[in-house]
Design a protein around this motif. Structure first.
Motif, PDB file in Angstrom:
ATOM      1  N   VAL A 244       0.835  -1.206   0.000  1.00 23.57           N
ATOM      2  CA  VAL A 244       0.000   0.000   0.000  1.00 23.57           C
ATOM      3  C   VAL A 244       0.869   1.254   0.000  1.00 23.57           C
ATOM      4  CG1 VAL A 244      -1.625   1.326   1.412  1.00 23.57           C
ATOM      5  CG2 VAL A 244      -2.005  -1.105   1.043  1.00 23.57           C
ATOM      6  N   SER A 245       1.974   1.246   0.735  1.00 24.07           N
ATOM      7  CA  SER A 245       2.840   2.430   0.799  1.00 24.07           C
ATOM      8  C   SER A 245       3.524   2.731  -0.524  1.00 24.07           C
ATOM      9  CB  SER A 245       3.894   2.243   1.891  1.00 24.07           C
ATOM     10  OG  SER A 245       4.715   1.116   1.609  1.00 24.07           O
ATOM     11  N   THR A 246       3.575   1.771  -1.436  1.00 26.46           N
ATOM     12  CA  THR A 246       4.186   2.000  -2.748  1.00 26.46           C
ATOM     13  C   THR A 246       3.174   2.363  -3.828  1.00 26.46           C
ATOM     14  OG1 THR A 246       4.059  -0.384  -3.227  1.00 26.46           O
ATOM     15  CG2 THR A 246       6.092   0.428  -2.220  1.00 26.46           C
ATOM     16  N   LEU A 247       1.917   2.520  -3.471  1.00 24.65           N
ATOM     17  CA  LEU A 247       0.916   2.888  -4.462  1.00 24.65           C
ATOM     18  C   LEU A 247       1.133   4.320  -4.938  1.00 24.65           C
ATOM     19  CD1 LEU A 247      -2.326   1.338  -2.880  1.00 24.65           C
ATOM     20  CD2 LEU A 247      -1.023   0.461  -4.829  1.00 24.65           C
ATOM     21  N   ASP A 248       0.642   4.610  -6.137  1.00 26.68           N
ATOM     22  CA  ASP A 248       0.799   5.939  -6.720  1.00 26.68           C
ATOM     23  C   ASP A 248      -0.009   6.960  -5.918  1.00 26.68           C
ATOM     24  OD1 ASP A 248       1.445   8.015  -8.379  1.00 26.68           O
ATOM     25  OD2 ASP A 248      -0.090   7.533  -9.888  1.00 26.68           O
ATOM     26  N   GLY A 249       0.647   7.999  -5.458  1.00 23.22           N
ATOM     27  CA  GLY A 249       0.000   9.065  -4.700  1.00 23.22           C
ATOM     28  C   GLY A 249       0.081   8.899  -3.204  1.00 23.22           C
ATOM     29  N   VAL A 250       0.477   7.723  -2.697  1.00 20.52           N
ATOM     30  CA  VAL A 250       0.543   7.478  -1.263  1.00 20.52           C
ATOM     31  C   VAL A 250       1.903   7.926  -0.745  1.00 20.52           C
ATOM     32  CG1 VAL A 250       0.466   5.735   0.556  1.00 20.52           C
ATOM     33  CG2 VAL A 250      -1.079   5.569  -1.392  1.00 20.52           C
ATOM     34  N   LEU A 251       1.895   8.791   0.259  1.00 21.40           N
ATOM     35  CA  LEU A 251       3.124   9.285   0.874  1.00 21.40           C
ATOM     36  C   LEU A 251       3.477   8.540   2.153  1.00 21.40           C
ATOM     37  CD1 LEU A 251       2.641  13.152   0.459  1.00 21.40           C
ATOM     38  CD2 LEU A 251       3.964  11.605  -0.989  1.00 21.40           C
ATOM     39  N   GLU A 252       2.452   8.189   2.925  1.00 22.59           N
ATOM     40  CA  GLU A 252       2.728   7.573   4.224  1.00 22.59           C
ATOM     41  C   GLU A 252       1.511   6.779   4.670  1.00 22.59           C
ATOM     42  OE1 GLU A 252       4.117   8.904   8.753  1.00 22.59           O
ATOM     43  OE2 GLU A 252       3.363  10.378   7.303  1.00 22.59           O
ATOM     44  N   VAL A 253       1.771   5.659   5.316  1.00 22.89           N
ATOM     45  CA  VAL A 253       0.740   4.827   5.945  1.00 22.89           C
ATOM     46  C   VAL A 253       1.068   4.758   7.426  1.00 22.89           C
ATOM     47  CG1 VAL A 253      -0.354   2.575   6.027  1.00 22.89           C
ATOM     48  CG2 VAL A 253       0.398   3.487   3.840  1.00 22.89           C
ATOM     49  N   ARG A 254       0.167   5.229   8.266  1.00 20.88           N
ATOM     50  CA  ARG A 254       0.449   5.296   9.692  1.00 20.88           C
ATOM     51  C   ARG A 254      -0.810   4.984  10.492  1.00 20.88           C
ATOM     52  NH1 ARG A 254       1.513  11.841   9.921  1.00 20.88           N
ATOM     53  NH2 ARG A 254      -0.602  12.534   9.382  1.00 20.88           N
ATOM     54  N   ASN A 255      -0.593   4.814  11.808  1.00 16.59           N
ATOM     55  CA  ASN A 255      -1.684   4.518  12.761  1.00 16.59           C
ATOM     56  C   ASN A 255      -2.472   3.275  12.347  1.00 16.59           C
ATOM     57  OD1 ASN A 255      -0.991   6.842  14.203  1.00 16.59           O
ATOM     58  ND2 ASN A 255      -2.470   8.118  13.122  1.00 16.59           N
ATOM     59  N   GLU A 256      -1.766   2.285  11.799  1.00 14.17           N
ATOM     60  CA  GLU A 256      -2.469   1.063  11.419  1.00 14.17           C
ATOM     61  C   GLU A 256      -2.712   0.196  12.658  1.00 14.17           C
ATOM     62  OE1 GLU A 256       1.973   0.590  10.762  1.00 14.17           O
ATOM     63  OE2 GLU A 256       0.396   2.011  10.196  1.00 14.17           O
ATOM     64  N   HIS A 257      -3.887  -0.368  12.732  1.00 12.76           N
ATOM     65  CA  HIS A 257      -4.275  -1.224  13.861  1.00 12.76           C
ATOM     66  C   HIS A 257      -5.215  -2.302  13.341  1.00 12.76           C
ATOM     67  CE1 HIS A 257      -5.307  -2.678  17.768  1.00 12.76           C
ATOM     68  NE2 HIS A 257      -6.554  -2.264  17.698  1.00 12.76           N
ATOM     69  N   PHE A 258      -4.855  -3.544  13.594  1.00 18.06           N
ATOM     70  CA  PHE A 258      -5.645  -4.677  13.130  1.00 18.06           C
ATOM     71  C   PHE A 258      -5.887  -5.607  14.316  1.00 18.06           C
ATOM     72  CE2 PHE A 258      -3.076  -3.201   9.569  1.00 18.06           C
ATOM     73  CZ  PHE A 258      -4.042  -3.006   8.601  1.00 18.06           C
ATOM     74  N   TRP A 259      -7.081  -6.114  14.404  1.00 18.42           N
ATOM     75  CA  TRP A 259      -7.429  -7.005  15.500  1.00 18.42           C
ATOM     76  C   TRP A 259      -8.454  -8.032  15.000  1.00 18.42           C
ATOM     77  CZ3 TRP A 259      -9.369  -2.195  14.765  1.00 18.42           C
ATOM     78  CH2 TRP A 259     -10.749  -2.038  14.774  1.00 18.42           C
ATOM     79  N   THR A 260      -8.589  -9.096  15.778  1.00 15.82           N
ATOM     80  CA  THR A 260      -9.520 -10.168  15.447  1.00 15.82           C
ATOM     81  C   THR A 260     -10.897  -9.811  15.986  1.00 15.82           C
ATOM     82  OG1 THR A 260      -7.708 -11.746  15.638  1.00 15.82           O
ATOM     83  CG2 THR A 260      -9.931 -12.638  15.535  1.00 15.82           C
ATOM     84  N   LEU A 261     -11.836  -9.703  15.077  1.00 20.24           N
ATOM     85  CA  LEU A 261     -13.197  -9.359  15.477  1.00 20.24           C
ATOM     86  C   LEU A 261     -13.955 -10.584  15.965  1.00 20.24           C
ATOM     87  CD1 LEU A 261     -15.338  -7.127  15.651  1.00 20.24           C
ATOM     88  CD2 LEU A 261     -15.982  -7.679  13.300  1.00 20.24           C
ATOM     89  N   GLY A 262     -13.844 -11.659  15.257  1.00 16.30           N
ATOM     90  CA  GLY A 262     -14.490 -12.925  15.610  1.00 16.30           C
ATOM     91  C   GLY A 262     -13.671 -14.065  15.039  1.00 16.30           C
ATOM     92  N   PHE A 263     -14.223 -15.260  15.063  1.00 20.92           N
ATOM     93  CA  PHE A 263     -13.525 -16.411  14.534  1.00 20.92           C
ATOM     94  C   PHE A 263     -13.489 -16.327  13.007  1.00 20.92           C
ATOM     95  CE2 PHE A 263     -15.221 -18.526  18.518  1.00 20.92           C
ATOM     96  CZ  PHE A 263     -14.037 -18.346  19.194  1.00 20.92           C
ATOM     97  N   GLY A 264     -12.295 -16.116  12.470  1.00 16.56           N
ATOM     98  CA  GLY A 264     -12.123 -16.053  11.025  1.00 16.56           C
ATOM     99  C   GLY A 264     -12.346 -14.691  10.412  1.00 16.56           C
ATOM    100  N   SER A 265     -12.612 -13.659  11.198  1.00 16.93           N
ATOM    101  CA  SER A 265     -12.845 -12.316  10.674  1.00 16.93           C
ATOM    102  C   SER A 265     -11.879 -11.348  11.345  1.00 16.93           C
ATOM    103  CB  SER A 265     -14.288 -11.867  10.910  1.00 16.93           C
ATOM    104  OG  SER A 265     -14.581 -11.825  12.293  1.00 16.93           O
ATOM    105  N   LEU A 266     -11.238 -10.521  10.502  1.00 15.92           N
ATOM    106  CA  LEU A 266     -10.247  -9.571  10.967  1.00 15.92           C
ATOM    107  C   LEU A 266     -10.734  -8.161  10.677  1.00 15.92           C
ATOM    108  CD1 LEU A 266      -7.383  -9.841  12.255  1.00 15.92           C
ATOM    109  CD2 LEU A 266      -6.455  -9.393   9.984  1.00 15.92           C
ATOM    110  N   ALA A 267     -10.604  -7.270  11.631  1.00 14.55           N
ATOM    111  CA  ALA A 267     -10.980  -5.858  11.479  1.00 14.55           C
ATOM    112  C   ALA A 267      -9.732  -5.000  11.608  1.00 14.55           C
ATOM    113  CB  ALA A 267     -12.015  -5.455  12.526  1.00 14.55           C
TER     114      ALA A 267
END
Length: 432
Positions: A244-267
């Motif tokens: 994602v950080s190498t996409l055209d127009g993207v300067l920075e990717v920050r404050n990313e947070h990922f967690w498991t919402l339920g069994f088999g689903s990620l938010a």
């Protein structure tokens, strides 16, 4: 589907009631420990019913992520209650070692086969989605590891059994078979040698197997409740973030947070800073397309670069003030904000920002120079109050002394001038 779960629940209650009565009549704590597995099956049926209810519910404004976490909570509660039952059996078994009661084997073997048949029939007839996922995603128990080592040896001799025993057996089926095997050994030893202590030893073995099987599931479901990132997807998430950080127009990717919402689903949620000339909708579509392969519930916040070019001039200069030799430019001091200034650098100091490395003695960028018209002629530029004073006024003030030099009509006078060292204001008088 729901009626089937309710039917098995009613049968489970009936079977559990008979098993508890047989445990009381036989005075066998090993059969009691095995009956707790039937009670755990009742909790498993309730979890399956909750899963079916969650599947029919849709997200609401109050519960924007849906009700998937109810499944996780149900699995966690069921496994923790099973471990508490195992701890209760261990406590009772320690007390029985001090005073071992007599065990009646009249219904011991019958109760074992009834409990084993019902447990296996329940697990094979109803597909419990939450427990099926947890049993595969959680780490293996010590019982599964020992059986897996034994299975490799057996499958080396009989390769046809590899589809049953490998890669690892279902932990619930395994504990049911191991508990029934322990009760069968208990029955034989009591019938042959009247060795009643083996019933207590079998109860401890069943309790340890129950605790060891449920503990990894409790840890996994507890981590989901704590909204942690699964270890097996951290590498994949890092790879997607780099893409994602190498996409055209993207300067920075920050404050990313990922967690498991339920069994088999990620938010997850992420902030993406883009160029000022980039298309927000296009970047949002590309970022979502990349991350949606792994993150089912995603929130992306796009904001453009906040870098601004400082203005060179704030307004035009009038034509009559272009001759700066006849004017004085008085720089105004920079405006003071709410932050205190550092006297060493004339720069606002903040606790969160390091001190500046360079010092520039320039006015603030938001303050313009003030240009004043010069109405007097200052030949020396000393900043003193010059002017043309008549000679007679100088004499009256006692500052002028006649007879020195040529006669002049005007002289430059200074008001309140200090005395000079080595001079006297009177001529012809000796110096004191």
């Amino acid at each position: 589907m729901s009626w089937k779960i309710l039917l098995f629940g009613a049968i489970n209650l009936t079977c559990t009631g008979f098993l508890l009565m047989w445990c009381s009549s036989t005075n066998s704590i090993a059969l009691t420990a095995y009956t707790y597995l039937t009670i755990f099956d009742l909790f498993s049926l309730m979890t399956c019913l909750i899963s079916y209810w969650v599947m029919m519910r849709k997200p609401s404004p109050v519960y924007s992520f849906g009700f998937e976490r109810l499944e996780v909570l149900a699995v966690f509660a069921s496994t923790v209650l099973a471990q508490l039952g195992a701890l209760f059996i261990l406590k009772e078994s320690v007390e029985r070692f001090l005073e071992q009661p007599e065990i009646h084997t009249g219904r011991l073997l019958v109760g074992t086969f009834v409990a084993l048949s019902f447990n296996l029939f329940t697990m094979l007839s109803i597909r419990n989605k939450p427990f099926a996922y947890v049993s595969e995603a959680a780490s293996t128990s010590w019982l599964q590891e020992h059986v897996a080592d034994l299975s490799r040896s057996v499958c080396g001799i009989i390769p046809g059994l590899s589809s049953i025993f490998l890669p690892r057996m279902n932990p619930f089926v395994l504990i049911d078979l191991a508990g029934a095997f322990a009760l069968c050994i208990t029955y034989m030893l009591i019938e042959i040698n009247n060795y009643f202590a083996v019933d207590t030893a079998s109860a401890i073995a069943i309790a340890l197997m129950t605790f060891g099987t449920m503990y990894p599931m409790s840890v996994y479901s507890g981590k989901v409740l704590l909204q942690t990132t699964p270890p097996h997807v951290i590498g994949q998430l890092d790879k997607l973030i780099r893409e994602v950080s190498t996409l055209d127009g993207v300067l920075e990717v920050r404050n990313e947070h990922f967690w498991t919402l339920g069994f088999g689903s990620l938010a997850g949620s992420v902030h993406v800073r883009i160029r000022r000339d980039a298309n927000e909708q296009m970047v949002l579509a590309h970022v979502t397309n990349r991350l949606y392969t792994l993150v089912s519930t995603l929130t992306v916040q796009i904001f453009k670069d906040d870098w601004t070019r400082p203005a060179l001039s704030c307004g035009p200069v009038a034509a009559n003030v272009l001759n700066f030799s006849d004017h004085h430019i008085i720089p105004m001091p920079p405006l003071k904000g709410t932050d205190e200034s550092n006297p060493a650098t004339s720069t606002p100091t903040k606790p969160s920002s390091p001190p500046p490395e360079f010092l520039f003695n320039t006015p603030g960028k938001n303050v313009n120079p003030v240009i004043l018209l010069n109405t007097q002629t200052r030949p020396y530029g000393l900043g003193l109050n010059h002017g043309h004073i008549h000679y007679s006024s100088m004499v009256n003030q006692g500052l002028g002394v006649p007879g020195i030099g040529a006669t002049q009509e005007f002289r430059t006078g200074f008001t309140n001038i200090p005395s000079r060292y080595g001079t006297n204001n009177r001529i012809g008088q000796p110096r004191p």
